[in-house]
Design an enzyme around this catalytic site. Structure first.
Site, PDB file in Angstrom:
ATOM      1  N   ILE A 133       4.089 -18.531 -26.568  1.00 14.85           N
ATOM      2  CA  ILE A 133       5.241 -18.105 -25.832  1.00 14.85           C
ATOM      3  C   ILE A 133       5.940 -16.852 -26.399  1.00 14.85           C
ATOM      4  O   ILE A 133       6.055 -16.796 -27.460  1.00 14.85           O
ATOM      5  CB  ILE A 133       6.426 -19.330 -26.152  1.00 14.85           C
ATOM      6  CG1 ILE A 133       5.830 -20.785 -25.479  1.00 14.85           C
ATOM      7  CG2 ILE A 133       7.676 -18.915 -25.557  1.00 14.85           C
ATOM      8  CD1 ILE A 133       6.500 -21.916 -26.184  1.00 14.85           C
ATOM      9  N   LYS A 137       9.944 -11.707 -24.648  1.00 16.89           N
ATOM     10  CA  LYS A 137      10.266 -11.931 -23.008  1.00 16.89           C
ATOM     11  C   LYS A 137      11.475 -12.927 -23.034  1.00 16.89           C
ATOM     12  O   LYS A 137      12.059 -13.080 -21.980  1.00 16.89           O
ATOM     13  CB  LYS A 137       9.007 -12.409 -22.205  1.00 16.89           C
ATOM     14  CG  LYS A 137       7.874 -11.188 -21.989  1.00 16.89           C
ATOM     15  CD  LYS A 137       6.706 -11.435 -21.441  1.00 16.89           C
ATOM     16  CE  LYS A 137       5.823 -10.208 -21.177  1.00 16.89           C
ATOM     17  NZ  LYS A 137       4.308 -10.752 -20.486  1.00 16.89           N
ATOM     18  N   CYS A 157      10.108 -21.130 -12.825  1.00 13.12           N
ATOM     19  CA  CYS A 157       8.644 -20.552 -13.150  1.00 13.12           C
ATOM     20  C   CYS A 157       7.978 -21.413 -12.165  1.00 13.12           C
ATOM     21  O   CYS A 157       8.273 -21.331 -10.898  1.00 13.12           O
ATOM     22  CB  CYS A 157       8.199 -21.187 -14.550  1.00 13.12           C
ATOM     23  SG  CYS A 157       8.785 -22.853 -14.898  1.00 13.12           S
TER      24      CYS A 157
END
Length: 218
Positions: A133, A137, A157
C-alpha cells in the site's frame, strides 16, 4: 261429482306452497351469493408501454458497496453504466479512482458529459502476502478528498473494499475515530476478504501532515 276441499286442507296446501317458494328463493340466494364469492377479481389496468419504460428508466441503482462517508463524500465499487443515473443524482464534482488501469471509455464519457473531474491514484490490487500500500498515494488521495472544492465526490476502486477501505480508514483517523471503530467499518465492507495488512497500514498511518486539512470534517 264435485269434491269440496275443506278449509283445513286449503290452509295446508297454501302453507306447502309458501314453503316451496321459500326454499326456491333460498336456493336462488345461495347461488347468487356463491357466484359473488367466487367471482374472479377484475384484471389490473394495463400500463402503457411508454409509461412502463419511463418508470424503468427512472430507477436509481447505486454501485456495489455504495455508502455515504461524510457530507459530500461517498464510497463504492466500480460504477457500471446502470449506475450512471444514480451518480448523476449526487451532483458529483469529482471521482477519486484508486486503480492503475485506464478508466473505461464509457465511464470517461459520462464524466465529461456531467462535468465530473477524474483524480486517479493507481494502487495495485494484490492479494496477501504481496500487498503493498503506497503511503504517498493514499496521502495524495486524502488531500483531494478533503478539499471542499472537489466535493461532492466519490471514492472507488474495483470492489470498494480494500483500497477504498484504506483511504476511508485513514480519513477516519483524521476525524479522530478510535481504531476499533475504524476497523469495524473496514470489516463491514471487506467482510470475509478483510486483510490484516490493510488494518496494519491504517493503524500505522501518520496523519500529522494532514491535520491542517481537516477543519471542515473533524
Amino acid at each position: 261429482m264435485k269434491l269440496e276441499v275443506m278449509p283445513k286442507q286449503r290452509a295446508m296446501e297454501a302453507e306447502q306452497r309458501e314453503e316451496a317458494m321459500e326454499i326456491s328463493g333460498l336456493e336462488l340466494w345461495k347461488h347468487e351469493k356463491l357466484a359473488k364469492i367466487f367471482l374472479p377479481p377484475p384484471p389490473p389496468p394495463m400500463m402503457p408501454a411508454a409509461a412502463a419504460a419511463a418508470c424503468e428508466g427512472a430507477t436509481l441503482v447505486p454501485p456495489l458497496n455504495f455508502a455515504m462517508v461524510d457530507d459530500g463524500i461517498f464510497r463504492s465499487g466500480f460504477p457500471a453504466a446502470a449506475n450512471f443515473r444514480f451518480l448523476k443524482s449526487l451532483n458529483l464534482r469529482s471521482i477519486v479512482y484508486l486503480c492503475p488501469e485506464p478508466y473505461p471509455e464509457t465511464n470517461a464519457e459520462f464524466l465529461a458529459m456531467n462535468g465530473i473531474k477524474l483524480h486517479q491514484f493507481g494502487i495495485e490490487g494484490r492479494k496477501e502476502p504481496f500487498v503493498n500500500i503506497p503511503d504517498d498515494k493514499i496521502r495524495e488521495a486524502l488531500k483531494v478528498v478533503l478539499d471542499v472544492r472537489n466535493q461532492p465526490l466519490l471514492i472507488h476502486c474495483k470492489r470498494g473494499k480494500h483500497r477504498t477501505g484504506c483511504v476511508v480508514g485513514c480519513l477516519r483517523k483524521l476525524q479522530k475515530w478510535c481504531l476499533s471503530s475504524v476497523f469495524d467499518e473496514y470489516q463491514r465492507f471487506a467482510a470475509a476478504k478483510a486483510r490484516s495488512t490493510d488494518q496494519r497500514f491504517m493503524e500505522l498511518f501518520d496523519i500529522s501532515s494532514l491535520k491542517h486539512l481537516t477543519a471542515s470534517h473533524c
